[in-house]
Motif scaffolding. Structure first.
Motif, PDB file in Angstrom:
ATOM      1  N   ARG A 138       0.840  -1.215   0.000  1.00 17.77           N
ATOM      2  CA  ARG A 138       0.000   0.000   0.000  1.00 17.77           C
ATOM      3  C   ARG A 138       0.864   1.250   0.000  1.00 17.77           C
ATOM      4  N   LEU A 139       1.880   1.261   0.853  1.00 22.50           N
ATOM      5  CA  LEU A 139       2.745   2.427   0.928  1.00 22.50           C
ATOM      6  C   LEU A 139       3.620   2.520  -0.320  1.00 22.50           C
ATOM      7  N   ARG A 140       3.997   1.382  -0.864  1.00 20.44           N
ATOM      8  CA  ARG A 140       4.789   1.366  -2.108  1.00 20.44           C
ATOM      9  C   ARG A 140       4.009   2.031  -3.238  1.00 20.44           C
TER      10      ARG A 140
ATOM     11  N   VAL B 123       5.767   1.396   9.731  1.00 17.94           N
ATOM     12  CA  VAL B 123       4.791   1.404   8.636  1.00 17.94           C
ATOM     13  C   VAL B 123       3.452   0.848   9.111  1.00 17.94           C
ATOM     14  N   ASP B 124       3.484  -0.242   9.888  1.00 14.63           N
ATOM     15  CA  ASP B 124       2.233  -0.797  10.419  1.00 14.63           C
ATOM     16  C   ASP B 124       1.502   0.217  11.300  1.00 14.63           C
ATOM     17  N   THR B 125       2.251   0.873  12.176  1.00 19.59           N
ATOM     18  CA  THR B 125       1.657   1.891  13.053  1.00 19.59           C
ATOM     19  C   THR B 125       1.044   3.022  12.231  1.00 19.59           C
ATOM     20  N   ALA B 126       1.795   3.494  11.244  1.00 20.74           N
ATOM     21  CA  ALA B 126       1.342   4.625  10.436  1.00 20.74           C
ATOM     22  C   ALA B 126       0.071   4.284   9.661  1.00 20.74           C
ATOM     23  N   LEU B 127       0.070   3.138   8.998  1.00 18.68           N
ATOM     24  CA  LEU B 127      -1.087   2.794   8.164  1.00 18.68           C
ATOM     25  C   LEU B 127      -2.342   2.594   8.996  1.00 18.68           C
ATOM     26  N   SER B 128      -2.219   1.897  10.124  1.00 15.67           N
ATOM     27  CA  SER B 128      -3.407   1.675  10.953  1.00 15.67           C
ATOM     28  C   SER B 128      -3.932   2.977  11.540  1.00 15.67           C
ATOM     29  N   THR B 129      -3.013   3.859  11.951  1.00 15.61           N
ATOM     30  CA  THR B 129      -3.427   5.144  12.524  1.00 15.61           C
ATOM     31  C   THR B 129      -4.099   6.031  11.473  1.00 15.61           C
ATOM     32  N   VAL B 130      -3.484   6.095  10.295  1.00 22.20           N
ATOM     33  CA  VAL B 130      -4.042   6.928   9.223  1.00 22.20           C
ATOM     34  C   VAL B 130      -5.400   6.388   8.786  1.00 22.20           C
ATOM     35  N   ASP B 131      -5.519   5.062   8.692  1.00 20.04           N
ATOM     36  CA  ASP B 131      -6.813   4.485   8.312  1.00 20.04           C
ATOM     37  C   ASP B 131      -7.914   4.912   9.274  1.00 20.04           C
ATOM     38  N   LYS B 132      -7.634   4.824  10.569  1.00 22.70           N
ATOM     39  CA  LYS B 132      -8.631   5.201  11.576  1.00 22.70           C
ATOM     40  C   LYS B 132      -8.946   6.691  11.508  1.00 22.70           C
ATOM     41  N   ALA B 133      -7.890   7.500  11.332  1.00 19.14           N
ATOM     42  CA  ALA B 133      -8.092   8.951  11.277  1.00 19.14           C
ATOM     43  C   ALA B 133      -8.957   9.337  10.082  1.00 19.14           C
ATOM     44  N   LEU B 134      -8.693   8.749   8.948  1.00 26.01           N
ATOM     45  CA  LEU B 134      -9.457   9.091   7.745  1.00 26.01           C
ATOM     46  C   LEU B 134     -10.875   8.544   7.817  1.00 26.01           C
ATOM     47  N   ALA B 135     -11.047   7.415   8.491  1.00 24.76           N
ATOM     48  CA  ALA B 135     -12.398   6.875   8.654  1.00 24.76           C
ATOM     49  C   ALA B 135     -13.273   7.811   9.468  1.00 24.76           C
ATOM     50  N   GLN B 136     -12.659   8.512  10.425  1.00 20.21           N
ATOM     51  CA  GLN B 136     -13.402   9.445  11.276  1.00 20.21           C
ATOM     52  C   GLN B 136     -13.676  10.773  10.588  1.00 20.21           C
TER      53      GLN B 136
ATOM     54  N   ARG C 253      -8.010  18.337   3.638  1.00 18.77           N
ATOM     55  CA  ARG C 253      -6.996  17.358   3.979  1.00 18.77           C
ATOM     56  C   ARG C 253      -6.844  17.231   5.497  1.00 18.77           C
ATOM     57  N   ASP C 254      -6.350  16.073   5.911  1.00 16.81           N
ATOM     58  CA  ASP C 254      -6.021  15.827   7.318  1.00 16.81           C
ATOM     59  C   ASP C 254      -4.508  15.996   7.448  1.00 16.81           C
ATOM     60  N   LEU C 255      -4.088  17.163   7.921  1.00 16.08           N
ATOM     61  CA  LEU C 255      -2.659  17.474   7.968  1.00 16.08           C
ATOM     62  C   LEU C 255      -1.906  16.592   8.953  1.00 16.08           C
ATOM     63  N   VAL C 256      -2.601  16.074   9.951  1.00 15.58           N
ATOM     64  CA  VAL C 256      -1.958  15.145  10.883  1.00 15.58           C
ATOM     65  C   VAL C 256      -1.643  13.835  10.180  1.00 15.58           C
ATOM     66  N   ALA C 257      -2.615  13.302   9.471  1.00 16.73           N
ATOM     67  CA  ALA C 257      -2.382  12.061   8.717  1.00 16.73           C
ATOM     68  C   ALA C 257      -1.302  12.261   7.655  1.00 16.73           C
ATOM     69  N   ASP C 258      -1.328  13.425   7.008  1.00 17.74           N
ATOM     70  CA  ASP C 258      -0.299  13.732   6.005  1.00 17.74           C
ATOM     71  C   ASP C 258       1.096  13.659   6.625  1.00 17.74           C
ATOM     72  N   GLN C 259       1.267  14.268   7.805  1.00 20.27           N
ATOM     73  CA  GLN C 259       2.598  14.308   8.416  1.00 20.27           C
ATOM     74  C   GLN C 259       3.045  12.939   8.902  1.00 20.27           C
TER      75      GLN C 259
END
Length: 509
Positions: free
Chosen positions: A164-166, A408-421, A428-434
């Motif tokens: 996914r990140l690739r 990478v696992d931490t980032a993807l799971s966190t971003v997924d949850k943030a974007l779902a909310q 844009r979600d600048l936190v998820a972006d960073q």
């Protein structure tokens, strides 16, 4: 007196490929590793290379070379902070050269030449580079002088990266080039020429139709580009016999006795006033640099390389029974930074090859010209030591491999949850972006390379763990419901790591 006869046109095509890359260095140390590395490479390699290419473009010379420019180095060459820092660095270089003119000979004469060279660089930088690299490179692409190769954001070692990140890094990297240069590359220099079976499908989906691998990935069969698997994506292989003539692990032109020595400094001024002199000569006994001696060596090495390319094209065309394609590929930083005379050698070479009957063109020209053979299955490979993944996945860097996977696992799971909310939000979600920005900086292929090669290994580990800490710190705050704290942390890290401003986590697949 009769005119010099023009050599016969040799079959096939020669392509020169340069890969321009540095890790993100802005705001992360100065010396001995950090911004100094950026400014040295910029002054010694990028400025003279673009001077050469602009000169060739003004002569309406087309298809001179294929130039890879990674998003992370383009970001620095466009960044206002880096542009200001570079201007100051050039002024400091001129001051150091001025100081050298007051010292005993031969340093005084060397200082005079350096002072003039620094002045020329300042003038050029002030007039041509004030808006960064993007306008300059766009002109060269528009003129047809160069073909642009792109790449994924922050130069990750793709075979080890979460798919996914690739995919996200590649698509965002190509879009970044499109925004900067008004040209979206259809060819890439895969970071470290690294390949894993199946990656060609990701390339095809992203609109990439050709990429670079090292010669051994094609089992040495580099005389034609090769479609990979069942796709139309073509792999071009570096011809090691030709490339190693210039730069090899054990020999090559830059080590010639007449050329400026990279490793020998004058400790008062920080200038490099010595020539190589000899392979086993101590720094304090090296002879002074002699420009005329170096100039003769450049001409000799241009003639030698032209002869090597001619013979290789002839022999490879005879071997495969059709016109062959020969690719020589190098890091851009070799030309000027590591090998001071490299840019002059390049300019003379790009004039001499056509005069010697060699057709010069880009990888895109090779595709259009039909220099493509039968499909091939590529092995897992890279252009690193052993031509496998050991530099980026070996025992010396096992801890970094583990770190990358966890981050990478931490980032993807966190971003997924943030974007779902926040998926109904129009912005844009600048936190998820960073979080994604810091994750990509964590997984840069530069850090394990530097550790494996024991080149500023401590700095490399520090950088990998710093960006991993940034990712986790922001993600932890977000995961624990402290949105305000996450926003403050993201903004704070963005002040140092604000590259790729268009990165949008909502496009994460």
């Amino acid at each position: 007196m009769s005119a010099t006869p023009i050599p016969d046109q040799v079959p096939g095509q020669f392509t020169l490929v340069l890969h321009t890359h540095l890790p993100w260095l802005a705001h992360h140390g100065r010396w001995p590793v950090g911004e100094e590395w950026l400014y040295q490479s910029w002054s010694a390699a990028y400025l003279p290379l673009f001077r050469v290419l602009r000169t060739l473009a003004a002569e309406d010379r087309r298809g001179m070379l294929t130039l890879g420019m990674t998003p992370v180095v383009a970001a620095q060459l466009d960044d206002p902070y880096c542009l200001d820092g570079m201007h100051r660095w050039l002024a400091n270089w001129q001051l150091r050269a001025l100081e050298a003119t007051t010292l005993p000979e031969p340093l005084a004469s060397f200082g005079i030449r350096e002072y003039e060279e620094a002045g020329r660089a300042i003038e050029e930088f002030s007039t041509l580079w004030r808006h960064g690299v993007s306008p300059l490179l766009r002109e060269l692409i528009d003129a047809g002088t160069v073909e642009l190769l792109g790449g994924p954001l922050a130069h990750p070692f793709q075979p080890l990266l979460n798919p996914r990140l690739r995919e996200f890094a590649l698509r965002e990297g190509l879009a970044d080039a499109g925004q900067r240069f008004a040209h979206t590359p259809s060819g890439i220099w895969a970071p470290e020429c690294a390949y894993a079976p199946g990656m060609e499908h990701g390339y095809a989906a992203a609109g990439v139709d050709h990429f670079m691998v090292d010669g051994p990935s094609l089992h040495g069969e580099t005389a034609l580009g090769r479609p990979v698997g069942e796709t139309d994506v073509v792999a071009f292989g570096r011809d090691l016999q030709v490339s190693y003539r210039v730069w090899s692990p054990k020999s090559g032109y830059p080590g010639h006795a007449a050329y400026r020595d990279f490793h020998t400094y004058d400790h008062v001024t920080g200038l490099k006033p010595a020539r190589v002199t000899g392979r086993n000569v101590d720094s304090d006994t090296k002879a002074p640099y002699d420009p005329q001696r170096a100039d003769k060596a450049i001409d000799a090495h241009v003639a030698d390389f032209v002869g090597v390319v001619r013979q290789r094209l002839i022999s490879e065309s005879e071997r495969i029974g059709r016109p062959a394609h020969v690719v020589a590929a190098f890091d851009t930083e070799l030309f000027g930074h590591w090998w001071y005379e490299g840019p002059v050698w390049l300019e003379r070479l790009l004039r001499a090859l056509p005069e010697a009957g060699v057709r010069v063109g880009t990888l895109r020209d090779a595709l259009a010209g039909g220099f493509v053979g039968a499909p091939v299955e590529l092995p897992p490979s890279s252009w690193g030591s052993g031509k496998d993944w050991q530099v980026w996945a070996g025992e010396k860097v096992a801890d970094l491999v583990q770190l990358n996977a966890e981050v990478v696992d931490t980032a993807l799971s966190t971003v997924d949850k943030a974007l779902a909310q926040t998926n109904t939000a129009p912005t844009r979600d600048l936190v998820a972006d960073q979080i994604l920005r810091e994750t990509l900086l964590t997984v840069s292929s530069d850090w394990p390379f530097m550790v494996s090669k024991d080149s500023a290994a401590d700095y490399a580990r520090y950088r990998a763990h710093l960006h991993a800490h940034a990712t986790r710190e922001i993600a932890d705050a977000l995961a624990s419901g402290r949105r305000d704290a996450a926003e403050r942390l993201a903004a704070g890290w963005n002040r140092a790591d604000g590259l790729f401003g268009a990165l949008d986590a909502r496009r994460l697949p």
